[in-house]
Design a protein around this motif. Structure first.
Motif, PDB file in Angstrom:
ATOM      1  N   GLU A 110       0.741  -1.339   0.108  1.00 49.94           N
ATOM      2  CA  GLU A 110      -0.133  -0.145  -0.089  1.00 49.94           C
ATOM      3  C   GLU A 110       0.814   1.322  -0.140  1.00 49.94           C
ATOM      4  O   GLU A 110       0.622   2.340  -0.665  1.00 49.94           O
ATOM      5  N   GLU A 111       2.015   1.240   0.795  1.00 50.83           N
ATOM      6  CA  GLU A 111       2.799   2.456   0.802  1.00 50.83           C
ATOM      7  C   GLU A 111       3.580   2.673  -0.376  1.00 50.83           C
ATOM      8  O   GLU A 111       3.773   3.854  -1.011  1.00 50.83           O
TER       9      GLU A 111
ATOM     10  N   LYS B 184       2.422   9.087  -6.321  1.00 54.21           N
ATOM     11  CA  LYS B 184       2.775  10.263  -6.082  1.00 54.21           C
ATOM     12  C   LYS B 184       3.687  10.818  -7.185  1.00 54.21           C
ATOM     13  O   LYS B 184       3.747  12.051  -7.517  1.00 54.21           O
TER      14      LYS B 184
ATOM     15  N   GLU C 130       1.131   3.993  -3.067  1.00 49.71           N
ATOM     16  CA  GLU C 130       1.128   5.571  -2.665  1.00 49.71           C
ATOM     17  C   GLU C 130       2.302   6.418  -3.406  1.00 49.71           C
ATOM     18  O   GLU C 130       2.214   7.553  -3.866  1.00 49.71           O
TER      19      GLU C 130
END
Length: 419
Positions: free
Chosen positions: A378-379, A386, A382
């Motif tokens: 999940e990180e 980004k 992201e």
């Protein structure tokens, strides 16, 4: 069909089992090939053990190519020795992870072109450059031979120069093998997938491509290079040919093994020059649209709905080449480019550690753990979203199916034809 839309390599992978080290490629008078070990030979026939099923067969010498007959003259009736000769060298163990990222690859050396055989009756024409042997079933003009040789040698330099340990590949009698075919029909007859425009066969280490897929067009009784056509098929397949077998293992197969080949394909090339330093915008144009020249690309758009990162990383080749194959290749390029240029300090540090772990024998979750470097999926999603958003590409993870279920993880490294 929109004439500006061209489908590029929908490459997946062939079986990863290599031919026995003592096998060699035999060719008959019709240009058909097989991998087999020499058992014995007489003045009229040869006995071979087939690599595919270990079956022993005996063939009349009259069916063999001139090159095979020459080989038998030097070998006599001695059976092949079970050692690793140069005709089936293993992956190169050298690494270059500490080398600087190349700015430009420019092939300026003599490609050392030689015409080895031109047999019109047997439809067998063999040409060699410094590192490659290309066999065609039709005679090629010297301008075409030189154009191909420069492309082959430039791609070799490019792949070897990337500080990613792209040091694989299997040579036959000291050369990387490429088989070229005058027609799509002859390509398919030789084993090329019917819906493909090119194929890499890891088991034999051979690239097969019909001339109809390349920048070649008929002129009079021969062929000439059409420099306005893209040459992505060959660059892509040659990248696979030079990749270590470890880069096709679980954890890297699919997204990276195809992503790195898409990366070299998307890098601008012309007349022996790859413009590497300035290739980022070209890669974005290739992945999101039809390339800067508007003739080839994956056309994912600038708003991408992708499956979860974990499911994409762990996708089988059967899934990767399923209904969403074009998306998968394009998104594999997006992810590969992220880890090469946008992750961390932009120095591909984590990617290099990931590739080193593959070379050390890790695969699957163990190798991906190195790539994640303590971050959750999940990180990572992201961080990827980004970074690409700053490049005007919006990625939404978890919004699409990862592909069609398929238990088959074998792969055929091919490029889909245009509709």
């Amino acid at each position: 069909m929109n004439p500006k839309i061209h489908k590029l390599p929908l490459l997946a992978a062939l079986c990863l089992l290599s031919a026995p080290a003592w096998a060699r490629t035999w060719t008959d008078t019709q240009g058909r090939t097989l991998e087999a070990e020499l058992v014995s030979a007489t003045s009229t026939e040869v006995t071979l053990k087939l690599d595919s099923n270990q079956k022993v067969v005996t063939l009349p010498l009259a069916r063999l190519s001139a090159a095979d007959l020459d080989y038998l003259k030097t070998t006599g009736d001695k059976p092949a020795q079970k050692e690793t000769p140069k005709s089936a060298s293993k992956d190169d163990d050298s690494e270059n992870f500490d080398a600087p990222w190349p700015d430009k690859i420019q092939f300026t050396e003599d490609p050392k072109i030689e015409t080895m055989t031109e047999d019109k009756e047997a439809k067998r024409f063999i040409y060699e450059s410094a590192n490659y042997r290309f066999v065609c079933d039709v005679r090629l003009a010297q301008s075409v031979v030189k154009g191909f040789a420069v492309m082959f040698e430039s791609t070799y330099l490019y792949c070897r120069a990337l500080p990613l340990g792209v040091s694989g590949g299997k040579k036959t009698d000291g050369k990387y093998q490429i088989l070229l075919f005058e027609t799509k029909e002859s390509y398919v007859k030789a084993g090329g997938p019917p819906t493909s425009a090119g194929v890499f066969m890891p088991g034999r280490g051979v690239v097969m491509v019909p001339l109809t897929s390349l920048g070649v067009r008929p002129m009079g009784s021969g062929y000439i290079l059409d420099r306005d056509k893209a040459n992505g098929t060959l660059v892509h397949e040659l990248t696979h040919q030079l990749s270590p077998s470890a880069y096709f293992e679980k954890g890297a197969m699919g997204w990276f093994s195809e992503g790195i080949a898409e990366y070299t394909t998307a890098t601008p090339y012309r007349a022996g020059i790859f413009k590497v330093k300035s290739n980022f915008d070209d890669i974005v144009a290739y992945a999101t649209g039809y390339g800067k020249d508007d003739t080839h690309g994956r056309a994912l758009g600038e708003k991408i709905k992708a499956p979860s990162l974990e499911s994409f990383f762990k996708m089988s080749y059967g899934q990767f080449t399923g209904q969403r194959a074009n998306f998968n290749y394009g998104f594999g390029l997006i992810l590969t480019t992220y880890f090469l240029h946008l992750d961390g300090e932009g120095d591909a540090a984590r990617m290099k550690e990931f590739l080193k772990s593959l070379r050390d024998g890790k695969s699957g979750d163990a190798a991906l753990k190195v790539l994640l470097d303590g971050r959750s999926y999940e990180e990572m999603e992201e961080a990827i979203s980004k970074a690409w958003k700053k490049k005007r590409v919006d990625i939404e993870f978890g919004a699409a199916s990862p592909g069609l279920p398929d238990e088959d993880e074998d792969y055929v490294d091919d490029e889909e034809e245009e509709d």
